[in-house]
Design a protein around this motif. Structure first.
Motif, PDB file in Angstrom:
ATOM      1  N   ALA A 130       0.932  -1.188  -0.010  1.00 19.09           N
ATOM      2  CA  ALA A 130       0.049   0.084   0.098  1.00 19.09           C
ATOM      3  C   ALA A 130       0.739   1.392   0.126  1.00 19.09           C
ATOM      4  CB  ALA A 130      -0.936   0.036   1.100  1.00 19.09           C
ATOM      5  N   ARG A 131       1.833   1.156   0.635  1.00 22.75           N
ATOM      6  CA  ARG A 131       2.865   2.353   0.909  1.00 22.75           C
ATOM      7  C   ARG A 131       3.411   2.521  -0.579  1.00 22.75           C
ATOM      8  NH1 ARG A 131       8.201   3.578   1.330  1.00 22.75           N
ATOM      9  NH2 ARG A 131       8.641   1.285   1.380  1.00 22.75           N
ATOM     10  N   GLN A 132       3.837   1.332  -1.050  1.00 25.34           N
ATOM     11  CA  GLN A 132       4.562   1.390  -2.386  1.00 25.34           C
ATOM     12  C   GLN A 132       3.669   1.942  -3.417  1.00 25.34           C
ATOM     13  OE1 GLN A 132       8.024   0.433  -3.035  1.00 25.34           O
ATOM     14  NE2 GLN A 132       7.305   1.852  -4.997  1.00 25.34           N
ATOM     15  N   ALA A 133       2.328   1.516  -3.396  1.00 23.46           N
ATOM     16  CA  ALA A 133       1.320   2.135  -4.223  1.00 23.46           C
ATOM     17  C   ALA A 133       1.159   3.734  -4.309  1.00 23.46           C
ATOM     18  CB  ALA A 133       0.124   1.395  -4.040  1.00 23.46           C
ATOM     19  N   ASP A 134       1.072   4.021  -2.844  1.00 27.34           N
ATOM     20  CA  ASP A 134       1.131   5.541  -2.614  1.00 27.34           C
ATOM     21  C   ASP A 134       2.509   6.218  -3.198  1.00 27.34           C
ATOM     22  OD1 ASP A 134      -1.227   5.373  -1.267  1.00 27.34           O
ATOM     23  OD2 ASP A 134      -0.251   5.243   0.841  1.00 27.34           O
ATOM     24  N   VAL A 135       3.643   5.653  -2.932  1.00 27.53           N
ATOM     25  CA  VAL A 135       4.803   6.048  -3.544  1.00 27.53           C
ATOM     26  C   VAL A 135       4.651   6.195  -5.154  1.00 27.53           C
ATOM     27  CG1 VAL A 135       7.210   5.790  -3.655  1.00 27.53           C
ATOM     28  CG2 VAL A 135       6.000   5.681  -1.699  1.00 27.53           C
ATOM     29  N   ASP A 136       4.277   5.332  -5.846  1.00 25.11           N
ATOM     30  CA  ASP A 136       4.215   5.144  -7.111  1.00 25.11           C
ATOM     31  C   ASP A 136       2.994   6.176  -7.675  1.00 25.11           C
ATOM     32  OD1 ASP A 136       6.036   3.002  -7.111  1.00 25.11           O
ATOM     33  OD2 ASP A 136       4.582   1.485  -7.357  1.00 25.11           O
ATOM     34  N   ALA A 137       1.984   6.342  -7.020  1.00 20.89           N
ATOM     35  CA  ALA A 137       1.015   7.279  -7.509  1.00 20.89           C
ATOM     36  C   ALA A 137       1.774   8.686  -7.465  1.00 20.89           C
ATOM     37  CB  ALA A 137      -0.192   7.348  -6.834  1.00 20.89           C
ATOM     38  N   GLU A 138       2.640   8.966  -6.193  1.00 18.68           N
ATOM     39  CA  GLU A 138       3.024  10.301  -6.181  1.00 18.68           C
ATOM     40  C   GLU A 138       4.106  10.434  -7.167  1.00 18.68           C
ATOM     41  OE1 GLU A 138       3.863  13.815  -5.068  1.00 18.68           O
ATOM     42  OE2 GLU A 138       2.284  12.876  -4.421  1.00 18.68           O
ATOM     43  N   LEU A 139       4.623   9.365  -7.462  1.00 22.28           N
ATOM     44  CA  LEU A 139       5.813   9.230  -8.513  1.00 22.28           C
ATOM     45  C   LEU A 139       5.211   9.678  -9.972  1.00 22.28           C
ATOM     46  CD1 LEU A 139       8.552   9.127  -9.677  1.00 22.28           C
ATOM     47  CD2 LEU A 139       8.397   6.640  -9.791  1.00 22.28           C
ATOM     48  N   GLN A 140       4.021   9.098 -10.251  1.00 21.01           N
ATOM     49  CA  GLN A 140       3.387   9.207 -11.302  1.00 21.01           C
ATOM     50  C   GLN A 140       2.639  10.837 -11.598  1.00 21.01           C
ATOM     51  OE1 GLN A 140       3.095   7.311 -13.887  1.00 21.01           O
ATOM     52  NE2 GLN A 140       1.773   8.946 -15.006  1.00 21.01           N
ATOM     53  N   ARG A 141       2.561  11.402 -10.465  1.00 20.07           N
ATOM     54  CA  ARG A 141       1.848  12.798 -10.317  1.00 20.07           C
ATOM     55  C   ARG A 141       3.167  13.613 -10.659  1.00 20.07           C
ATOM     56  NH1 ARG A 141      -1.517  10.865  -6.224  1.00 20.07           N
ATOM     57  NH2 ARG A 141       0.030  11.284  -4.555  1.00 20.07           N
ATOM     58  N   ALA A 142       4.357  13.352 -10.125  1.00 19.75           N
ATOM     59  CA  ALA A 142       5.292  14.334 -10.260  1.00 19.75           C
ATOM     60  C   ALA A 142       5.927  13.993 -11.709  1.00 19.75           C
ATOM     61  CB  ALA A 142       6.503  13.663  -9.365  1.00 19.75           C
ATOM     62  N   ARG A 143       5.693  12.939 -12.050  1.00 24.68           N
ATOM     63  CA  ARG A 143       6.167  12.693 -13.702  1.00 24.68           C
ATOM     64  C   ARG A 143       5.180  13.296 -14.658  1.00 24.68           C
ATOM     65  NH1 ARG A 143       7.216   6.258 -13.671  1.00 24.68           N
ATOM     66  NH2 ARG A 143       9.394   6.326 -12.870  1.00 24.68           N
ATOM     67  N   GLU A 144       3.773  13.519 -14.237  1.00 23.62           N
ATOM     68  CA  GLU A 144       3.093  14.279 -15.146  1.00 23.62           C
ATOM     69  C   GLU A 144       3.167  15.911 -14.944  1.00 23.62           C
ATOM     70  OE1 GLU A 144      -0.725  12.928 -13.687  1.00 23.62           O
ATOM     71  OE2 GLU A 144      -0.932  11.092 -14.713  1.00 23.62           O
ATOM     72  N   ARG A 145       3.559  16.336 -13.695  1.00 25.71           N
ATOM     73  CA  ARG A 145       4.019  17.652 -13.512  1.00 25.71           C
ATOM     74  C   ARG A 145       5.244  17.995 -14.351  1.00 25.71           C
ATOM     75  NH1 ARG A 145       2.287  16.432  -8.051  1.00 25.71           N
ATOM     76  NH2 ARG A 145       4.369  16.156  -7.295  1.00 25.71           N
ATOM     77  N   THR A 146       6.105  17.133 -14.299  1.00 22.82           N
ATOM     78  CA  THR A 146       7.420  17.413 -14.819  1.00 22.82           C
ATOM     79  C   THR A 146       7.105  17.391 -16.503  1.00 22.82           C
ATOM     80  OG1 THR A 146       8.485  16.111 -13.084  1.00 22.82           O
ATOM     81  CG2 THR A 146       9.602  16.463 -15.454  1.00 22.82           C
ATOM     82  N   GLU A 147       6.174  16.700 -16.852  1.00 20.69           N
ATOM     83  CA  GLU A 147       6.084  16.596 -18.333  1.00 20.69           C
ATOM     84  C   GLU A 147       5.229  17.950 -18.686  1.00 20.69           C
ATOM     85  OE1 GLU A 147       5.893  15.680 -22.407  1.00 20.69           O
ATOM     86  OE2 GLU A 147       7.170  14.712 -20.514  1.00 20.69           O
ATOM     87  N   GLN A 148       4.180  18.337 -17.836  1.00 19.07           N
ATOM     88  CA  GLN A 148       3.523  19.441 -17.968  1.00 19.07           C
ATOM     89  C   GLN A 148       4.455  20.891 -18.012  1.00 19.07           C
ATOM     90  OE1 GLN A 148       0.586  19.695 -15.002  1.00 19.07           O
ATOM     91  NE2 GLN A 148      -0.691  18.161 -16.017  1.00 19.07           N
ATOM     92  N   ALA A 149       5.560  20.687 -17.177  1.00 16.44           N
ATOM     93  CA  ALA A 149       6.447  21.719 -16.908  1.00 16.44           C
ATOM     94  C   ALA A 149       7.170  21.878 -18.180  1.00 16.44           C
ATOM     95  CB  ALA A 149       7.307  21.825 -15.843  1.00 16.44           C
ATOM     96  N   ARG A 150       7.619  20.509 -18.946  1.00 19.31           N
ATOM     97  CA  ARG A 150       8.579  20.506 -19.977  1.00 19.31           C
ATOM     98  C   ARG A 150       7.896  20.997 -21.267  1.00 19.31           C
ATOM     99  NH1 ARG A 150      10.870  14.462 -18.958  1.00 19.31           N
ATOM    100  NH2 ARG A 150      12.852  15.122 -17.599  1.00 19.31           N
ATOM    101  N   ARG A 151       6.445  20.565 -21.302  1.00 19.81           N
ATOM    102  CA  ARG A 151       5.623  21.165 -22.368  1.00 19.81           C
ATOM    103  C   ARG A 151       5.530  22.791 -22.284  1.00 19.81           C
ATOM    104  NH1 ARG A 151       2.484  16.376 -21.671  1.00 19.81           N
ATOM    105  NH2 ARG A 151       1.049  17.603 -20.119  1.00 19.81           N
ATOM    106  N   ARG A 152       5.371  23.252 -21.058  1.00 21.13           N
ATOM    107  CA  ARG A 152       5.228  24.742 -21.087  1.00 21.13           C
ATOM    108  C   ARG A 152       6.882  25.273 -21.349  1.00 21.13           C
ATOM    109  NH1 ARG A 152       2.252  23.451 -16.409  1.00 21.13           N
ATOM    110  NH2 ARG A 152       3.951  23.722 -14.991  1.00 21.13           N
TER     111      ARG A 152
END
Length: 298
Positions: A218-240
Motif C-alpha cells: 500500500a505504501r509502495q502504491a502511494d509512492v508510485d502514485a506520487e511518482l506518477q503525479r510528479a512525472r505528469e507535473r514534470t511533463e507539463q512543465a517540460r511542455r510549457r
C-alpha cells in the motif's frame, strides 16, 4: 570494519570492485593493513545475492519478521498434518512472492532491473532462508556472494531432542508408577498440544509477514502514485518550457529581422540625408550663380 563490509555488500555488483579498491586503499592509508587485506578478500556478489543483501539492509523490520517466520515454519513442519502443511505452503509462497517483488522494486530504485532468471534466483534464496537454518544464518549476515538453494524439505535446526531425526516418533518410556495406557494417552495429548502451539506460532508469523507486506505494498502504491503525479507535473512543465522556448526562438527571429530592417532603414536614411545635402548645396550654388548673373546684367 563490519560497517564497511556491510556497505560494500550492498554496493551494486557493477560498482563493487571499484568500491572495494577505494575502501582497501583508505584502510591502507590509515595504517590498517589487516583491514585492507580483509576488504580485498571480499568477493563480488551475483546480482541475486546483492538484491537479497539489499533487502536485508534496506528493510530490517521486514527481514526480522521473515527470519522469525522461517523459524516458526521449521518448527511447525516437523509435526503438522498434510492439510495444515498445505495451508502453510500457500502462505509461504505468497510471502516469498510479495517479498521478491518488493526487492525488485528496491533494485529498480537504485537503477537496476532484475531479469527473470535473477528474480528466480532471488526467490530460491528466500525459500532457502525459510526452510534451512544455515541459509537463514547466511542471509542474516548480509554478505551473500551467491544465491542460496532451498533444501528438498524443511530442516528443523535446533529442534528439541524428542523431535530430532530417529526419535521424533519414538514414544518416551512410561513412568514406572503410571499405567502404560494412560502414559500413551498423555503423550499423545501432549504431542497434539505441541503441534497446535507450533501451528499457531507459524500461522501468526505468516499472517504478520503478510500484513507487513500488504502495508508495504500500500505504501509502495502511494509512492508510485506520487511518482506518477510528479512525472505528469514534470511533463507539463517540460511542455510549457518547450512552448516558451519556441516563443522565445520566434521572438529572437523577429528581433533579428527587425534589427536587419532597422539597419536597412538607417542606410536608406543616411543615403536620403546625403541626397538632401547634395541638393541643398546644388540649390545654394544655383542661387549664388543667379545673383551673380543679375549683378552683371545691371
Amino acid at each position: 570494519m563490519e560497517a564497511v563490509l556491510d556497505e560494500l555488500y550492498t554496493t551494486p555488483p557493477s560498482d563493487f570492485v571499484a568500491r572495494r579498491e577505494t575502501l582497501a586503499a583508505a584502510a591502507r592509508t590509515a595504517g590498517r593493513a589487516d583491514d585492507a587485506r580483509r576488504i580485498r578478500a571480499a568477493r563480488r556478489p551475483t546480482l541475486a545475492a546483492w538484491a537479497a543483501n539489499l533487502l536485508l539492509r534496506s528493510q530490517p523490520e521486514e527481514s526480522r519478521q521473515f527470519l522469525e517466520l522461517g523459524r516458526a515454519l521449521r518448527e511447525a513442519y516437523q509435526a503438522l498434518d498434510a492439510e495444515s502443511l498445505k495451508d502453510l505452503a500457500a502462505q509461504r509462497r505468497r510471502v516469498v512472492s510479495a517479498l521478491s517483488r518488493q526487492t525488485a522494486q528496491l533494485a529498480r530504485d537504485t537503477g537496476y532491473r532484475l531479469s527473470q532468471p535473477v528474480q528466480q534466483d532471488l526467490e530460491a534464496t528466500l525459500r532457502a532462508v525459510l526452510a534451512d537454518p544455515d541459509a537463514a544464518d547466511q542471509w542474516a549476515g548480509g554478505r551473500l556472494v551467491n544465491a542460496l538453494t532451498p533444501p528438498s524439505e524443511f530442516r528443523p535446526g535446533s529442534a528439541p531432542v524428542a523431535e530430532k531425526a530417529g526419535t521424533r516418533n519414538r514414544p518416551a518410556p512410561p513412568s514406572p508408577s503410571a499405567p502404560r495406557g494412560r502414559a500413551s494417552k498423555d503423550e499423545l495429548a501432549e504431542r497434539r498440544r505441541t503441534r497446535q502451539k507450533q501451528l499457531a506460532r507459524a500461522r501468526e508469523a505468516a499472517e504478520a509477514a503478510e500484513r507487513r507486506l500488504r502495508e508495504e505494498r500500500a505504501r509502495q502504491a502511494d509512492v508510485d502514485a506520487e511518482l506518477q503525479r510528479a512525472r505528469e507535473r514534470t511533463e507539463q512543465a517540460r511542455r510549457r518550457m518547450s512552448a516558451v522556448e519556441e516563443q522565445l526562438q520566434q521572438a529572437r527571429e523577429e528581433c533579428r529581422q527587425a534589427e536587419t530592417e532597422q539597419q536597412e532603414a538607417e542606410e536608406h536614411s543616411r543615403s536620403a540625408a546625403d541626397a538632401v545635402a547634395q541638393a541643398e548645396r546644388a540649390a545654394l550654388e544655383t542661387t549664388h550663380e543667379v545673383r551673380r548673373m543679375s549683378r552683371s546684367a545691371t
